[in-house]
Motif scaffolding. Structure first.
Motif, PDB file in Angstrom:
ATOM      1  N   LEU A  94       0.848  -1.192   0.000  1.00  0.00           N
ATOM      2  CA  LEU A  94       0.000   0.000   0.000  1.00  0.00           C
ATOM      3  C   LEU A  94       0.886   1.245   0.000  1.00  0.00           C
ATOM      4  O   LEU A  94       1.914   1.289   0.661  1.00  0.00           O
ATOM      5  CB  LEU A  94      -0.900   0.024   1.239  1.00  0.00           C
ATOM      6  N   GLY A  95       0.449   2.258  -0.706  1.00  0.00           N
ATOM      7  CA  GLY A  95       1.196   3.496  -0.710  1.00  0.00           C
ATOM      8  C   GLY A  95       0.872   4.384   0.472  1.00  0.00           C
ATOM      9  O   GLY A  95       1.473   5.432   0.659  1.00  0.00           O
ATOM     10  N   VAL A  96      -0.050   3.946   1.308  1.00  0.00           N
ATOM     11  CA  VAL A  96      -0.506   4.773   2.419  1.00  0.00           C
ATOM     12  C   VAL A  96      -0.075   4.189   3.763  1.00  0.00           C
ATOM     13  O   VAL A  96      -0.697   4.446   4.767  1.00  0.00           O
ATOM     14  CB  VAL A  96      -2.048   4.879   2.411  1.00  0.00           C
ATOM     15  N   LEU A  97       0.966   3.392   3.765  1.00  0.00           N
ATOM     16  CA  LEU A  97       1.403   2.797   5.024  1.00  0.00           C
ATOM     17  C   LEU A  97       1.865   3.883   5.978  1.00  0.00           C
ATOM     18  O   LEU A  97       2.561   4.813   5.592  1.00  0.00           O
ATOM     19  CB  LEU A  97       2.562   1.823   4.794  1.00  0.00           C
ATOM     20  N   LEU A  98       1.472   3.747   7.203  1.00  0.00           N
ATOM     21  CA  LEU A  98       1.889   4.686   8.227  1.00  0.00           C
ATOM     22  C   LEU A  98       3.188   4.192   8.838  1.00  0.00           C
ATOM     23  O   LEU A  98       3.287   3.035   9.231  1.00  0.00           O
ATOM     24  CB  LEU A  98       0.812   4.795   9.311  1.00  0.00           C
ATOM     25  N   HIS A  99       4.152   5.053   8.921  1.00  0.00           N
ATOM     26  CA  HIS A  99       5.425   4.676   9.513  1.00  0.00           C
ATOM     27  C   HIS A  99       5.577   5.421  10.821  1.00  0.00           C
ATOM     28  O   HIS A  99       6.127   6.510  10.876  1.00  0.00           O
ATOM     29  CB  HIS A  99       6.588   5.000   8.564  1.00  0.00           C
ATOM     30  N   VAL A 100       5.063   4.807  11.881  1.00  0.00           N
ATOM     31  CA  VAL A 100       5.125   5.399  13.201  1.00  0.00           C
ATOM     32  C   VAL A 100       6.051   4.535  14.037  1.00  0.00           C
ATOM     33  O   VAL A 100       5.892   3.322  14.098  1.00  0.00           O
ATOM     34  CB  VAL A 100       3.719   5.466  13.848  1.00  0.00           C
ATOM     35  N   GLY A 101       7.003   5.138  14.681  1.00  0.00           N
ATOM     36  CA  GLY A 101       7.916   4.392  15.541  1.00  0.00           C
ATOM     37  C   GLY A 101       9.024   3.741  14.742  1.00  0.00           C
ATOM     38  O   GLY A 101       9.108   3.861  13.518  1.00  0.00           O
ATOM     39  N   PRO A 102       9.891   3.058  15.415  1.00  0.00           N
ATOM     40  CA  PRO A 102      11.012   2.409  14.734  1.00  0.00           C
ATOM     41  C   PRO A 102      10.525   1.278  13.828  1.00  0.00           C
ATOM     42  O   PRO A 102       9.746   0.432  14.249  1.00  0.00           O
ATOM     43  CB  PRO A 102      11.877   1.876  15.873  1.00  0.00           C
ATOM     44  N   GLN A 103      10.987   1.282  12.588  1.00  0.00           N
ATOM     45  CA  GLN A 103      10.567   0.247  11.639  1.00  0.00           C
ATOM     46  C   GLN A 103      11.612  -0.848  11.504  1.00  0.00           C
ATOM     47  O   GLN A 103      11.591  -1.595  10.550  1.00  0.00           O
ATOM     48  CB  GLN A 103      10.306   0.879  10.273  1.00  0.00           C
ATOM     49  N   GLY A 104      12.476  -0.932  12.449  1.00  0.00           N
ATOM     50  CA  GLY A 104      13.522  -1.944  12.409  1.00  0.00           C
ATOM     51  C   GLY A 104      13.050  -3.276  12.949  1.00  0.00           C
ATOM     52  O   GLY A 104      12.008  -3.811  12.558  1.00  0.00           O
ATOM     53  N   THR A 109       4.815   0.431  17.180  1.00  0.00           N
ATOM     54  CA  THR A 109       5.834  -0.227  16.366  1.00  0.00           C
ATOM     55  C   THR A 109       5.331  -0.789  15.047  1.00  0.00           C
ATOM     56  O   THR A 109       6.101  -0.907  14.109  1.00  0.00           O
ATOM     57  CB  THR A 109       6.484  -1.383  17.158  1.00  0.00           C
ATOM     58  N   SER A 110       4.092  -1.169  14.952  1.00  0.00           N
ATOM     59  CA  SER A 110       3.625  -1.923  13.784  1.00  0.00           C
ATOM     60  C   SER A 110       2.461  -1.244  13.089  1.00  0.00           C
ATOM     61  O   SER A 110       1.337  -1.761  13.077  1.00  0.00           O
ATOM     62  CB  SER A 110       3.204  -3.336  14.202  1.00  0.00           C
ATOM     63  N   ASN A 111       2.693  -0.094  12.483  1.00  0.00           N
ATOM     64  CA  ASN A 111       1.656   0.603  11.713  1.00  0.00           C
ATOM     65  C   ASN A 111       0.351   0.753  12.491  1.00  0.00           C
ATOM     66  O   ASN A 111      -0.706   0.286  12.069  1.00  0.00           O
ATOM     67  CB  ASN A 111       1.374  -0.103  10.385  1.00  0.00           C
ATOM     68  N   LEU A 112       0.448   1.418  13.621  1.00  0.00           N
ATOM     69  CA  LEU A 112      -0.713   1.621  14.491  1.00  0.00           C
ATOM     70  C   LEU A 112      -1.406   0.302  14.830  1.00  0.00           C
ATOM     71  O   LEU A 112      -2.626   0.189  14.798  1.00  0.00           O
ATOM     72  CB  LEU A 112      -1.709   2.598  13.852  1.00  0.00           C
ATOM     73  N   GLY A 113      -0.610  -0.670  15.190  1.00  0.00           N
ATOM     74  CA  GLY A 113      -1.158  -1.966  15.582  1.00  0.00           C
ATOM     75  C   GLY A 113      -1.812  -2.698  14.436  1.00  0.00           C
ATOM     76  O   GLY A 113      -2.819  -3.366  14.619  1.00  0.00           O
ATOM     77  N   GLY A 114      -1.232  -2.623  13.247  1.00  0.00           N
ATOM     78  CA  GLY A 114      -1.832  -3.287  12.092  1.00  0.00           C
ATOM     79  C   GLY A 114      -3.134  -2.617  11.712  1.00  0.00           C
ATOM     80  O   GLY A 114      -4.131  -3.291  11.485  1.00  0.00           O
ATOM     81  N   PHE A 115      -3.088  -1.292  11.630  1.00  0.00           N
ATOM     82  CA  PHE A 115      -4.270  -0.481  11.331  1.00  0.00           C
ATOM     83  C   PHE A 115      -5.392  -0.772  12.313  1.00  0.00           C
ATOM     84  O   PHE A 115      -6.545  -0.928  11.931  1.00  0.00           O
ATOM     85  CB  PHE A 115      -4.744  -0.678   9.888  1.00  0.00           C
ATOM     86  N   LEU A 116      -5.038  -0.867  13.577  1.00  0.00           N
ATOM     87  CA  LEU A 116      -5.955  -1.041  14.706  1.00  0.00           C
ATOM     88  C   LEU A 116      -6.577  -2.442  14.780  1.00  0.00           C
ATOM     89  O   LEU A 116      -6.919  -2.897  15.855  1.00  0.00           O
ATOM     90  CB  LEU A 116      -7.059   0.023  14.659  1.00  0.00           C
ATOM     91  N   ILE A 117      -6.697  -3.140  13.677  1.00  0.00           N
ATOM     92  CA  ILE A 117      -7.371  -4.449  13.675  1.00  0.00           C
ATOM     93  C   ILE A 117      -6.537  -5.487  14.418  1.00  0.00           C
ATOM     94  O   ILE A 117      -7.047  -6.208  15.279  1.00  0.00           O
ATOM     95  CB  ILE A 117      -7.663  -4.908  12.230  1.00  0.00           C
ATOM     96  N   GLY A 118      -5.259  -5.576  14.103  1.00  0.00           N
ATOM     97  CA  GLY A 118      -4.387  -6.548  14.767  1.00  0.00           C
ATOM     98  C   GLY A 118      -4.260  -6.274  16.252  1.00  0.00           C
ATOM     99  O   GLY A 118      -4.232  -7.200  17.069  1.00  0.00           O
ATOM    100  N   MET A 119      -4.164  -5.004  16.597  1.00  0.00           N
ATOM    101  CA  MET A 119      -4.060  -4.649  18.005  1.00  0.00           C
ATOM    102  C   MET A 119      -5.325  -5.057  18.755  1.00  0.00           C
ATOM    103  O   MET A 119      -5.251  -5.626  19.850  1.00  0.00           O
ATOM    104  CB  MET A 119      -3.838  -3.151  18.157  1.00  0.00           C
ATOM    105  N   LEU A 120      -6.490  -4.793  18.189  1.00  0.00           N
ATOM    106  CA  LEU A 120      -7.744  -5.169  18.848  1.00  0.00           C
ATOM    107  C   LEU A 120      -7.886  -6.684  18.977  1.00  0.00           C
ATOM    108  O   LEU A 120      -8.356  -7.182  20.002  1.00  0.00           O
ATOM    109  CB  LEU A 120      -8.934  -4.578  18.109  1.00  0.00           C
ATOM    110  N   LEU A 121      -7.483  -7.412  17.945  1.00  0.00           N
ATOM    111  CA  LEU A 121      -7.521  -8.881  18.034  1.00  0.00           C
ATOM    112  C   LEU A 121      -6.623  -9.379  19.161  1.00  0.00           C
ATOM    113  O   LEU A 121      -7.009 -10.261  19.937  1.00  0.00           O
ATOM    114  CB  LEU A 121      -7.103  -9.505  16.703  1.00  0.00           C
ATOM    115  N   ALA A 122      -5.417  -8.819  19.262  1.00  0.00           N
ATOM    116  CA  ALA A 122      -4.488  -9.239  20.308  1.00  0.00           C
ATOM    117  C   ALA A 122      -5.016  -8.869  21.692  1.00  0.00           C
ATOM    118  O   ALA A 122      -4.890  -9.653  22.641  1.00  0.00           O
ATOM    119  CB  ALA A 122      -3.116  -8.620  20.070  1.00  0.00           C
ATOM    120  N   LEU A 123      -5.611  -7.687  21.832  1.00  0.00           N
ATOM    121  CA  LEU A 123      -6.124  -7.263  23.137  1.00  0.00           C
ATOM    122  C   LEU A 123      -7.334  -8.086  23.568  1.00  0.00           C
ATOM    123  O   LEU A 123      -7.444  -8.485  24.735  1.00  0.00           O
ATOM    124  CB  LEU A 123      -6.476  -5.777  23.110  1.00  0.00           C
TER     125      LEU A 123
END
Length: 174
Positions: free
Chosen positions: A49-59, A100-114
């Motif tokens: 995607l050309g709209v990836l958010l790069h927040v935090g260290p991408q290493g 670290t991971s694009n706002l928690g995988g565009f919020l979806i991954g973070m919500l699944l993990a939580l």
């Protein structure tokens, strides 16, 4: 054999019986949600995607957090005895993924993990219940109650199924 009679099939022989019993003996849904959350975060890191958010260290952290989440989900299913550790780790990593991971995988991954971490933390193993006949009959050596004792009892208090009334103290016995 008579037609129309069905003999109950034990759960071990029923299709899916052993799978169902194995799955219910562990926080299966929680582990799957945590692992899916980690996989979703990994996918969004590599998304074209050309709209990836790069927040935090991408290493290293951008790949390490989702990978550990996937590992926590798998280990939660494999070793449910350690559920509290994996649940707390999943909750912490789910929150860290926001940075670290694009706002928690565009919020979806973070919500699944939580949600998976919360389910894992709340899950308790199913204790084997006593037979219904054993809890329904009062113990033979238990205190006998009379009509006078029943009048003294608080009518608003209800006992849990299988619970006994406490033995009276010497002051209450008279």
């Amino acid at each position: 054999m008579t037609a129309g009679r069905h003999h109950p099939v034990p759960a071990a022989r029923r299709p899916g019986g052993r799978w169902r019993r194995w799955r219910r003996g562990r926080p299966f849904t929680a582990g799957v949600l945590i692992a899916l959350g980690g996989v979703e975060m990994l996918v969004t890191l590599r998304a074209p995607l050309g709209v990836l958010l790069h927040v935090g260290p991408q290493g290293l952290a951008a790949y390490l957090v989702p990978a550990v989440l996937v590992l926590c989900g798998v280990l939660l299913i494999a070793t449910p005895q350690q559920r509290v550790f994996y649940a707390v780790l999943s909750l912490l990593l789910g929150l860290v993924s926001w940075l670290t991971s694009n706002l928690g995988g565009f919020l979806i991954g973070m919500l699944l993990a939580l949600v998976g971490g919360a389910l894992a933390f709340a899950w308790t193993p199913d204790k084997r219940r006593e037979p219904a006949d054993a809890t329904a009959t009062p113990p033979a050596n238990g205190p006998e109650t009379t009509d006078e004792d029943e009048d003294d009892r608080d009518d608003g208090t209800a006992l849990l199924p299988g619970a006994r009334t406490p033995d009276p103290t010497p002051a209450e016995r008279g």
